[in-house]
Design a protein around this motif. Structure first.
Motif, PDB file in Angstrom:
ATOM      1  N   LEU A 116       0.818  -1.210   0.000  1.00  0.00           N
ATOM      2  CA  LEU A 116       0.000   0.000   0.000  1.00  0.00           C
ATOM      3  C   LEU A 116       0.854   1.264   0.000  1.00  0.00           C
ATOM      4  CD1 LEU A 116      -2.802  -1.050   2.488  1.00  0.00           C
ATOM      5  CD2 LEU A 116      -3.034  -0.724   0.029  1.00  0.00           C
ATOM      6  N   GLN A 117       2.014   1.225   0.630  1.00  0.00           N
ATOM      7  CA  GLN A 117       2.883   2.398   0.672  1.00  0.00           C
ATOM      8  C   GLN A 117       3.611   2.614  -0.644  1.00  0.00           C
ATOM      9  OE1 GLN A 117       5.377   1.553   4.023  1.00  0.00           O
ATOM     10  NE2 GLN A 117       4.062   2.674   5.456  1.00  0.00           N
ATOM     11  N   GLN A 118       3.917   1.550  -1.367  1.00  0.00           N
ATOM     12  CA  GLN A 118       4.781   1.677  -2.534  1.00  0.00           C
ATOM     13  C   GLN A 118       4.035   1.953  -3.837  1.00  0.00           C
ATOM     14  OE1 GLN A 118       7.281  -1.748  -2.691  1.00  0.00           O
ATOM     15  NE2 GLN A 118       8.688  -0.943  -1.164  1.00  0.00           N
ATOM     16  N   GLY A 119       2.855   1.444  -3.981  1.00  0.00           N
ATOM     17  CA  GLY A 119       2.244   1.607  -5.289  1.00  0.00           C
ATOM     18  C   GLY A 119       0.751   1.809  -5.231  1.00  0.00           C
ATOM     19  N   LEU A 120       0.268   2.335  -6.347  1.00  0.00           N
ATOM     20  CA  LEU A 120      -1.164   2.578  -6.445  1.00  0.00           C
ATOM     21  C   LEU A 120      -1.938   1.327  -6.838  1.00  0.00           C
ATOM     22  CD1 LEU A 120      -1.087   6.044  -8.221  1.00  0.00           C
ATOM     23  CD2 LEU A 120      -1.487   5.561  -5.812  1.00  0.00           C
ATOM     24  N   GLU A 121      -1.246   0.314  -7.351  1.00  0.00           N
ATOM     25  CA  GLU A 121      -1.946  -0.886  -7.790  1.00  0.00           C
ATOM     26  C   GLU A 121      -2.646  -1.582  -6.631  1.00  0.00           C
ATOM     27  OE1 GLU A 121       1.437  -0.605  -8.484  1.00  0.00           O
ATOM     28  OE2 GLU A 121       1.202   0.193 -10.503  1.00  0.00           O
ATOM     29  N   ALA A 122      -1.981  -1.659  -5.495  1.00  0.00           N
ATOM     30  CA  ALA A 122      -2.591  -2.316  -4.337  1.00  0.00           C
ATOM     31  C   ALA A 122      -3.777  -1.517  -3.825  1.00  0.00           C
ATOM     32  CB  ALA A 122      -1.560  -2.499  -3.230  1.00  0.00           C
ATOM     33  N   ILE A 123      -3.663  -0.195  -3.827  1.00  0.00           N
ATOM     34  CA  ILE A 123      -4.779   0.654  -3.387  1.00  0.00           C
ATOM     35  C   ILE A 123      -5.958   0.504  -4.341  1.00  0.00           C
ATOM     36  CG2 ILE A 123      -5.502   3.041  -3.010  1.00  0.00           C
ATOM     37  CD1 ILE A 123      -2.592   3.607  -2.155  1.00  0.00           C
ATOM     38  N   GLU A 124      -5.666   0.505  -5.642  1.00  0.00           N
ATOM     39  CA  GLU A 124      -6.724   0.352  -6.635  1.00  0.00           C
ATOM     40  C   GLU A 124      -7.404  -1.012  -6.510  1.00  0.00           C
ATOM     41  OE1 GLU A 124      -7.254   0.240 -11.472  1.00  0.00           O
ATOM     42  OE2 GLU A 124      -5.468   1.168 -10.619  1.00  0.00           O
ATOM     43  N   GLU A 125      -6.618  -2.045  -6.299  1.00  0.00           N
ATOM     44  CA  GLU A 125      -7.185  -3.385  -6.151  1.00  0.00           C
ATOM     45  C   GLU A 125      -8.107  -3.457  -4.932  1.00  0.00           C
ATOM     46  OE1 GLU A 125      -5.709  -7.929  -5.207  1.00  0.00           O
ATOM     47  OE2 GLU A 125      -4.249  -6.439  -5.847  1.00  0.00           O
ATOM     48  N   ARG A 126      -7.679  -2.869  -3.840  1.00  0.00           N
ATOM     49  CA  ARG A 126      -8.533  -2.857  -2.635  1.00  0.00           C
ATOM     50  C   ARG A 126      -9.813  -2.075  -2.885  1.00  0.00           C
ATOM     51  NH1 ARG A 126      -6.610  -3.295   3.294  1.00  0.00           N
ATOM     52  NH2 ARG A 126      -5.439  -5.185   3.034  1.00  0.00           N
ATOM     53  N   ALA A 127      -9.700  -0.953  -3.532  1.00  0.00           N
ATOM     54  CA  ALA A 127     -10.890  -0.137  -3.813  1.00  0.00           C
ATOM     55  C   ALA A 127     -11.872  -0.900  -4.695  1.00  0.00           C
ATOM     56  CB  ALA A 127     -10.477   1.177  -4.477  1.00  0.00           C
ATOM     57  N   ARG A 128     -11.358  -1.624  -5.658  1.00  0.00           N
ATOM     58  CA  ARG A 128     -12.234  -2.393  -6.543  1.00  0.00           C
ATOM     59  C   ARG A 128     -12.890  -3.557  -5.800  1.00  0.00           C
ATOM     60  NH1 ARG A 128     -11.678  -1.840 -12.090  1.00  0.00           N
ATOM     61  NH2 ARG A 128     -10.134  -0.325 -12.746  1.00  0.00           N
ATOM     62  N   ASN A 129     -12.089  -4.316  -5.052  1.00  0.00           N
ATOM     63  CA  ASN A 129     -12.614  -5.513  -4.394  1.00  0.00           C
ATOM     64  C   ASN A 129     -13.481  -5.207  -3.187  1.00  0.00           C
ATOM     65  OD1 ASN A 129     -11.332  -7.203  -6.214  1.00  0.00           O
ATOM     66  ND2 ASN A 129      -9.503  -7.383  -4.961  1.00  0.00           N
ATOM     67  N   GLU A 130     -13.039  -4.286  -2.340  1.00  0.00           N
ATOM     68  CA  GLU A 130     -13.741  -4.053  -1.087  1.00  0.00           C
ATOM     69  C   GLU A 130     -14.834  -2.997  -1.200  1.00  0.00           C
ATOM     70  OE1 GLU A 130     -10.879  -3.284   1.960  1.00  0.00           O
ATOM     71  OE2 GLU A 130      -9.806  -5.166   1.579  1.00  0.00           O
ATOM     72  N   LEU A 131     -14.640  -2.017  -2.066  1.00  0.00           N
ATOM     73  CA  LEU A 131     -15.609  -0.927  -2.161  1.00  0.00           C
ATOM     74  C   LEU A 131     -16.428  -0.957  -3.450  1.00  0.00           C
ATOM     75  CD1 LEU A 131     -13.295   1.921  -0.831  1.00  0.00           C
ATOM     76  CD2 LEU A 131     -14.980   0.590   0.449  1.00  0.00           C
ATOM     77  N   GLY A 132     -16.028  -1.799  -4.397  1.00  0.00           N
ATOM     78  CA  GLY A 132     -16.765  -1.902  -5.661  1.00  0.00           C
ATOM     79  C   GLY A 132     -16.608  -0.693  -6.564  1.00  0.00           C
ATOM     80  N   LEU A 133     -15.498  -0.008  -6.467  1.00  0.00           N
ATOM     81  CA  LEU A 133     -15.289   1.201  -7.263  1.00  0.00           C
ATOM     82  C   LEU A 133     -14.824   0.850  -8.677  1.00  0.00           C
ATOM     83  CD1 LEU A 133     -13.498   3.459  -4.634  1.00  0.00           C
ATOM     84  CD2 LEU A 133     -15.908   3.405  -5.235  1.00  0.00           C
ATOM     85  N   ILE A 134     -15.184   1.724  -9.620  1.00  0.00           N
ATOM     86  CA  ILE A 134     -14.752   1.578 -11.011  1.00  0.00           C
ATOM     87  C   ILE A 134     -14.210   2.928 -11.486  1.00  0.00           C
ATOM     88  CG2 ILE A 134     -16.332  -0.298 -11.546  1.00  0.00           C
ATOM     89  CD1 ILE A 134     -18.156   1.760 -12.868  1.00  0.00           C
ATOM     90  N   ARG A 135     -13.447   2.898 -12.567  1.00  0.00           N
ATOM     91  CA  ARG A 135     -12.905   4.132 -13.127  1.00  0.00           C
ATOM     92  C   ARG A 135     -13.977   4.851 -13.956  1.00  0.00           C
ATOM     93  NH1 ARG A 135      -7.062   2.190 -15.435  1.00  0.00           N
ATOM     94  NH2 ARG A 135      -6.091   1.831 -13.417  1.00  0.00           N
ATOM     95  N   GLU A 136     -13.677   6.111 -14.307  1.00  0.00           N
ATOM     96  CA  GLU A 136     -14.630   6.903 -15.088  1.00  0.00           C
ATOM     97  C   GLU A 136     -14.873   6.305 -16.465  1.00  0.00           C
ATOM     98  OE1 GLU A 136     -14.200  11.119 -15.576  1.00  0.00           O
ATOM     99  OE2 GLU A 136     -13.589  11.329 -13.496  1.00  0.00           O
ATOM    100  N   ASP A 137     -13.836   5.793 -17.098  1.00  0.00           N
ATOM    101  CA  ASP A 137     -13.957   5.313 -18.463  1.00  0.00           C
ATOM    102  C   ASP A 137     -14.328   3.831 -18.543  1.00  0.00           C
ATOM    103  OD1 ASP A 137     -11.570   4.522 -17.400  1.00  0.00           O
ATOM    104  OD2 ASP A 137     -10.418   4.814 -19.243  1.00  0.00           O
ATOM    105  N   GLU A 138     -14.697   3.220 -17.449  1.00  0.00           N
ATOM    106  CA  GLU A 138     -15.051   1.807 -17.439  1.00  0.00           C
ATOM    107  C   GLU A 138     -16.567   1.628 -17.379  1.00  0.00           C
ATOM    108  OE1 GLU A 138     -11.305  -0.351 -15.234  1.00  0.00           O
ATOM    109  OE2 GLU A 138     -12.972   0.329 -14.001  1.00  0.00           O
ATOM    110  N   VAL A 139     -16.994   0.476 -17.878  1.00  0.00           N
ATOM    111  CA  VAL A 139     -18.405   0.103 -17.797  1.00  0.00           C
ATOM    112  C   VAL A 139     -18.491  -1.147 -16.931  1.00  0.00           C
ATOM    113  CG1 VAL A 139     -20.437  -0.614 -19.109  1.00  0.00           C
ATOM    114  CG2 VAL A 139     -18.841   1.053 -20.082  1.00  0.00           C
ATOM    115  N   PHE A 140     -19.411  -1.116 -15.999  1.00  0.00           N
ATOM    116  CA  PHE A 140     -19.564  -2.224 -15.055  1.00  0.00           C
ATOM    117  C   PHE A 140     -20.786  -3.038 -15.452  1.00  0.00           C
ATOM    118  CE2 PHE A 140     -21.397  -3.872 -11.067  1.00  0.00           C
ATOM    119  CZ  PHE A 140     -20.361  -4.695 -10.685  1.00  0.00           C
ATOM    120  N   PHE A 141     -20.591  -4.345 -15.595  1.00  0.00           N
ATOM    121  CA  PHE A 141     -21.690  -5.255 -15.904  1.00  0.00           C
ATOM    122  C   PHE A 141     -21.852  -6.228 -14.748  1.00  0.00           C
ATOM    123  CE2 PHE A 141     -20.124  -4.012 -20.077  1.00  0.00           C
ATOM    124  CZ  PHE A 141     -21.300  -3.681 -20.725  1.00  0.00           C
TER     125      PHE A 141
END
Length: 97
Positions: free
Chosen positions: A60-85
């Protein structure tokens, strides 16, 4: 001489009693050994958990990939340019009938 022998036997009996049944006896030693083994096993489990948590913190301290993965898995977040099905199976959509 007889008195000395009797005194030594009594002293030996007292020492044996203390060795087997008194404070800091052999039974206490074995009980403490078992407690030590239990505590060491617990410590190993906690060390393993701590290593995993340290690795997670480092990610979590070194990169944004781990933060993004947690946000997607735990909070269900998606990016602006993505479509969620979200897909439902046929049995779930009909209410299980």
């Amino acid at each position: 001489m007889r008195l000395l022998t009797v005194l030594l036997v009594i002293l030996l009996a007292l020492l044996q009693y203390r060795l087997w049944f008194g404070q800091h006896s052999i039974a206490d030693y074995f009980r403490q050994q078992e407690e030590l083994r239990t505590q060491q096993a617990s410590n190993q489990e906690l060390e393993k958990r701590n290593r995993l948590l340290r690795a997670d913190v480092k990610d979590l301290q070194q990169g944004l990939e781990a933060i993004e993965e947690r946000a997607r898995n735990e909070l269900g977040l998606i990016r602006e340019d993505e479509v969620f099905f979200r897909l439902f199976s046929q049995s779930a959509a009909s209410g299980g009938q």
